[in-house]
Scaffold this motif. Structure first.
Motif, mmCIF file in Angstrom:
data_model
loop_
_atom_site.group_PDB
_atom_site.id
_atom_site.type_symbol
_atom_site.label_atom_id
_atom_site.label_comp_id
_atom_site.label_asym_id
_atom_site.label_seq_id
_atom_site.Cartn_x
_atom_site.Cartn_y
_atom_site.Cartn_z
ATOM 1 N N LYS A 41 27.853 -0.544 6.769
ATOM 2 C CA LYS A 41 27.708 -1.301 5.539
ATOM 3 C C LYS A 41 26.815 -2.524 5.751
ATOM 4 C CE LYS A 41 30.550 -3.009 1.698
ATOM 5 N NZ LYS A 41 30.049 -4.368 1.579
ATOM 6 N N LEU A 42 27.031 -3.237 6.854
ATOM 7 C CA LEU A 42 26.212 -4.412 7.137
ATOM 8 C C LEU A 42 24.781 -4.024 7.481
ATOM 9 C CD1 LEU A 42 29.104 -5.673 7.335
ATOM 10 C CD2 LEU A 42 28.147 -7.234 9.032
ATOM 11 N N TYR A 43 24.638 -2.913 8.188
ATOM 12 C CA TYR A 43 23.301 -2.453 8.572
ATOM 13 C C TYR A 43 22.482 -2.104 7.332
ATOM 14 C CZ TYR A 43 19.791 -0.072 11.459
ATOM 15 O OH TYR A 43 18.643 0.306 12.083
ATOM 16 N N ASN A 44 23.119 -1.485 6.356
ATOM 17 C CA ASN A 44 22.416 -1.146 5.114
ATOM 18 C C ASN A 44 22.047 -2.389 4.323
ATOM 19 O OD1 ASN A 44 22.582 1.599 5.642
ATOM 20 N ND2 ASN A 44 24.510 1.851 4.557
ATOM 21 N N LYS A 96 12.100 -3.265 -2.280
ATOM 22 C CA LYS A 96 12.702 -1.928 -2.344
ATOM 23 C C LYS A 96 11.664 -0.806 -2.347
ATOM 24 C CE LYS A 96 16.852 -3.610 -4.692
ATOM 25 N NZ LYS A 96 17.759 -3.482 -5.850
ATOM 26 N N LYS A 97 10.581 -1.022 -1.628
ATOM 27 C CA LYS A 97 9.584 0.031 -1.478
ATOM 28 C C LYS A 97 10.158 1.152 -0.619
ATOM 29 C CE LYS A 97 5.360 -1.206 -0.595
ATOM 30 N NZ LYS A 97 4.188 -1.868 0.033
ATOM 31 N N GLU A 98 9.716 2.369 -0.879
ATOM 32 C CA GLU A 98 10.202 3.516 -0.106
ATOM 33 C C GLU A 98 9.454 3.617 1.222
ATOM 34 O OE1 GLU A 98 12.684 5.689 -0.431
ATOM 35 O OE2 GLU A 98 13.388 4.437 -2.080
ATOM 36 N N LEU A 99 9.587 2.553 2.019
ATOM 37 C CA LEU A 99 8.954 2.516 3.331
ATOM 38 C C LEU A 99 9.663 3.469 4.282
ATOM 39 C CD1 LEU A 99 8.591 -1.363 3.657
ATOM 40 C CD2 LEU A 99 6.795 0.265 3.035
ATOM 41 N N ILE A 100 8.921 4.018 5.214
ATOM 42 C CA ILE A 100 9.513 4.894 6.213
ATOM 43 C C ILE A 100 10.239 4.032 7.243
ATOM 44 C CG2 ILE A 100 9.032 6.540 8.058
ATOM 45 C CD1 ILE A 100 6.610 7.460 6.452
ATOM 46 N N PRO A 101 11.529 4.250 7.473
ATOM 47 C CA PRO A 101 12.263 3.467 8.479
ATOM 48 C C PRO A 101 11.689 3.696 9.876
ATOM 49 C CG PRO A 101 13.762 4.601 6.998
ATOM 50 C CD PRO A 101 12.403 5.176 6.747
ATOM 51 N N LEU A 158 15.057 -7.337 4.550
ATOM 52 C CA LEU A 158 13.850 -6.873 5.233
ATOM 53 C C LEU A 158 12.887 -6.145 4.310
ATOM 54 C CD1 LEU A 158 15.524 -5.480 8.476
ATOM 55 C CD2 LEU A 158 14.376 -7.684 8.188
ATOM 56 N N ASN A 159 13.411 -5.600 3.222
ATOM 57 C CA ASN A 159 12.591 -4.844 2.268
ATOM 58 C C ASN A 159 12.994 -5.221 0.837
ATOM 59 O OD1 ASN A 159 10.843 -2.890 1.181
ATOM 60 N ND2 ASN A 159 12.387 -1.273 1.333
ATOM 61 N N PRO A 160 12.810 -6.502 0.466
ATOM 62 C CA PRO A 160 13.305 -6.975 -0.834
ATOM 63 C C PRO A 160 12.652 -6.324 -2.043
ATOM 64 C CG PRO A 160 11.915 -8.628 0.204
ATOM 65 C CD PRO A 160 12.174 -7.578 1.238
ATOM 66 N N GLY A 190 6.014 -6.493 5.672
ATOM 67 C CA GLY A 190 5.210 -7.338 6.533
ATOM 68 C C GLY A 190 5.729 -8.763 6.575
ATOM 69 N N GLY A 191 5.519 -9.425 7.705
ATOM 70 C CA GLY A 191 5.935 -10.804 7.862
ATOM 71 C C GLY A 191 7.134 -10.989 8.770
#
Length: 221
Positions: free
Chosen positions: A97-100, A110-115, A106-108, A15-16
């Motif tokens: 590599k950059l995309y990963n 490291k939660k297992e959020l659904i992309p 975006l997800n610092p 979020g944010g």
């Protein structure tokens, strides 16, 4: 995760963040094709932390560039003018590599959020995961806004169809991360779904094809 990565065009976003540009979700995007020089492929800004990130194709020598900008803050708001920090995080010719690397920003946590397939939306809150056992009995799990558009998802363990989706068009625009569904909706639809895969389909359809989707929503006044 099966739906993570550039080939599936999904990104994990806390979020944010406002995802201002994301060409990877374009069904015509070809990962093998080389973009024109100085082409912006992805950009996002966090309205809470003031962080701004982008992925650009520079040229045949540099390849892709992942850049970071820390916005300036005054009068209680973030501003692009007078930004305090600019730096290039990474460059190279392998876009995967950059995309990963985006996930680190975006997800610092490291939660297992659904992309999700996101562009031009502000993610107000996101705890969209596959393991529903980790949810509270009643929990807001996702909300996002774009101008007057909104989508709001709640999980209710005691319901036969536990995922409640509220989507539609407000009478008034939302301002950045300022979010309140107390504003009356001009058009809306309520959906009740059984499983998370159905929810992800609805979210991706609405985030990408919101104009077509809203045409199917019955008017409520």
């Amino acid at each position: 995760m099966k739906d993570k990565g550039i080939l599936n065009t999904g990104i994990q976003v806390e979020g944010g963040w406002s995802i201002d540009a994301n060409v990877f979700i374009d069904k015509n995007y070809n990962i093998e094709a080389i973009p024109f020089d100085d082409t912006l492929l992805f950009s996002a800004v966090n309205h809470i932390t003031g962080k701004n990130i982008s992925v650009t194709y520079e040229n045949s020598n540099v390849g892709y560039s992942f850049d970071f900008c820390m916005l300036s803050r005054r009068l209680g708001e973030w501003h692009h003018d007078g930004a305090a920090i600019y730096k290039t995080i990474e460059t190279g010719h392998q876009i995967d590599k950059l995309y990963n690397t985006l996930s680190e920003y975006l997800n610092p946590s490291k939660k297992e959020l659904i992309p999700l397939k996101i562009s031009s939306w502000t993610i107000v809150y996101n705890n969209l995961i596959r393991n529903e056992a980790l949810y509270d009995d009643i929990e807001l799990i996702f909300s996002a806004v774009r101008g007057k558009l909104f989508i709001d998802i709640t999980y209710n363990r005691n319901s036969e169809k536990p995922y409640y989706i509220y989507i539609g068009l407000s009478k008034y625009e939302y301002s950045q991360i300022i979010y309140s569904l107390n504003k009356p909706a001009r058009e809306y639809q309520e959906l009740f779904l059984k499983n998370i895969d159905e929810v992800v389909v609805i979210i991706n359809d609405f985030l990408i094809e919101q104009d077509n989707y809203l045409s199917e929503i019955s008017r409520k006044t």
